[in-house]
Design an enzyme around this catalytic site. Structure first.
Site, PDB file in Angstrom:
ATOM      1  N   LYS A 178      10.854  15.001 -51.296  1.00  0.00           N
ATOM      2  CA  LYS A 178       9.655  14.178 -51.236  1.00  0.00           C
ATOM      3  C   LYS A 178       9.883  12.910 -52.028  1.00  0.00           C
ATOM      4  O   LYS A 178      10.723  12.952 -52.913  1.00  0.00           O
ATOM      5  CB  LYS A 178       8.427  14.922 -51.762  1.00  0.00           C
ATOM      6  CG  LYS A 178       8.535  15.603 -53.125  1.00  0.00           C
ATOM      7  CD  LYS A 178       8.969  14.909 -54.360  1.00  0.00           C
ATOM      8  CE  LYS A 178       8.230  13.697 -54.858  1.00  0.00           C
ATOM      9  NZ  LYS A 178       8.891  13.138 -56.096  1.00  0.00           N
ATOM     10  N   TYR A 189       1.930  14.280 -55.687  1.00  0.00           N
ATOM     11  CA  TYR A 189       1.575  15.669 -56.033  1.00  0.00           C
ATOM     12  C   TYR A 189       0.060  15.845 -56.029  1.00  0.00           C
ATOM     13  O   TYR A 189      -0.453  16.881 -55.595  1.00  0.00           O
ATOM     14  CB  TYR A 189       2.140  16.049 -57.408  1.00  0.00           C
ATOM     15  CG  TYR A 189       3.629  16.288 -57.386  1.00  0.00           C
ATOM     16  CD1 TYR A 189       4.154  17.539 -57.046  1.00  0.00           C
ATOM     17  CD2 TYR A 189       4.523  15.264 -57.672  1.00  0.00           C
ATOM     18  CE1 TYR A 189       5.526  17.755 -57.004  1.00  0.00           C
ATOM     19  CE2 TYR A 189       5.885  15.466 -57.623  1.00  0.00           C
ATOM     20  CZ  TYR A 189       6.378  16.722 -57.288  1.00  0.00           C
ATOM     21  OH  TYR A 189       7.733  16.924 -57.236  1.00  0.00           O
TER      22      TYR A 189
END
Ligand code: NAD
Length: 368
Positions: A132, A217
């Protein structure tokens, strides 16, 4: 403190429910063969975090390395039992197609290189785990998904929190109605960045600042904790452009997410303060995690305040990374789609693009 581990049958039931809720297959009988991973990029995450995790895996093993530094690669190969013939560099990378030991390529490179190495890995006939954030743009994400689809290969994004016990238990509690009807979600994610020359602070390599790296996140958690997709975003950026770290990318960005049920998400992302917090408020209580998405030491409370701490049941693997690595191996073995496939990475990047646009244009952006 409630120790869920001591609740006998509740452990098995709880973890099975949680894994089912997450779409994770409950572990099948161990197949004989472990799938072989090639790690691309021997940096802080690839070498420091991922490579040492193969010892905790049931279905995955390290078989190859890709690095621009031959001496480092040779040393790491010797330490982890990788044969020298399975060391590649960025120029001869495509020769991995002739190495039958490699089933999966794990891309642990700066974000601007994710698309290129995912597409080259798929063209070489390999499945892909990509770190990511998935890529620097949604157009690149779409090209990565198309390349893997064309090659008939799986694509998964390294969203480790989907395999982390505190996060899985928090999701289970939220879905079980433990805090009643959800009202709002809050999350702050940030760390203090240092070296102004790091690739993370160069827009061409990172695609953006704190939001791409750490704020993602909070964004991803807003989606998995509520189980909903935002219908609108509103964002505000605060960056001191005289700070040599933030000449090219943002420091603080605050964003609000509107969900279809009326739940509001309120998130803060930053590169100038250390914070890691997730809070889900319902009309009957709250689920609180601080820290919530760290490598270890995560804490979870449920109730009216922080008087009831929850020890979650064991997760799907020995560690969040072992579970993540083994999940893709099992998806390949059983021909299933990963729970965090390329489309999940693309959703976040599309939202990040909308958040940046909202901050730039100083207006609410409707997404549907
Ligand atoms: P890093 O800078 O420590 O490592 C990057 C690696 O890429 C190094 O080995 C470097 O040599 C190599 N590289 C190849 N070409 C390069 C170039 N042109 N410029 C710079 N480096 C180059 O970074 P990292 O922290 O290991 O991050 C790698 C990826 O992992 C990123 O996508 C990051 O977002 C992700 N990450 C994920 C987590 C997580 O918890 N899931 C944690 C940290 C990093």
């Amino acid at each position: 403190m409630i120790d869920m581990n001591r609740r006998g049958l509740a452990i098995a039931a709880g973890s099975a429910i949680t894994m089912a809720a997450m779409g994770l297959p409950v572990m099948a009988a161990t197949p004989e063969r472990k799938l072989g991973y090639a790690i691309v990029g021997l940096g802080g995450y690839g070498l420091g975090v991922i490579i040492p995790q193969f010892k905790n895996c049931q279905h995955s093993k390290l078989v190859a390395l890709v690095s621009g530094d031959p001496l480092k690669a040779k040393k790491v190969a010797a330490e982890y039992g990788v044969p020298e013939r399975s060391i590649y560099n960025y120029q001869n990378f495509d020769a991995i197609k002739d190495n039958p030991d490699i089933d999966i390529v794990y891309v642990c490179l700066p974000v601007s290189m994710h698309a290129e190495y995912t597409i080259r890995a798929a063209a070489a006939g390999k499945h892909v785990m990509c770190e990511k954030p998935m890529a620097v743009s949604s157009a690149e994400c779409e090209a990565m998904i198309a390349a893997c689809k064309k090659a008939g290969k799986k694509l998964m994004i390294g969203y480790r929190c989907h395999f982390e016990p505190h996060n899985l238990e928090a999701i289970r509690l939220a879905r079980s109605g433990a805090i009643g009807k959800l009202r709002y979600f809050r999350s702050e994610h940030g760390f203090t960045t240092g070296n102004p020359n790091a690739w993370r602070l160069k827009k061409a390599m990172s695609g953006g600042g704190s939001l791409m790296d750490i704020g993602i996140y909070a964004l991803n958690a807003a989606r998995y904790m509520t189980g909903e997709e935002p219908v609108a975003v509103y964002a505000k950026e605060t960056t001191d452009r005289n700070d040599p770290r933030f000449r090219e990318v943002e420091d603080m960005i605050e964003f609000q997410l509107e969900f279809p049920s009326g739940v509001i998400g309120s998130c803060m992302s930053m590169y100038s303060a250390n914070q890691n917090h997730i809070l889900l408020m319902g009309d009957k209580g709250r689920i609180d995690m601080e820290p919530g998405t760290r490598y270890d030491g995560n804490k979870l409370w449920v109730g009216q305040d922080r008087s009831t701490q929850v020890t979650p049941p064991p997760g799907p693997g020995l560690t969040q990374w072992a579970a993540q690595l083994d999940h893709l191996s099992q998806c390949v073995i059983n021909n299933r789609e990963p729970i965090v496939a390329g489309e999940e990475g693309l959703r976040d990047i599309r939202l990040i693009e909308a958040i940046y646009r909202s901050a730039r244009e100083q207006k609410r952006i409707a997404l549907v």
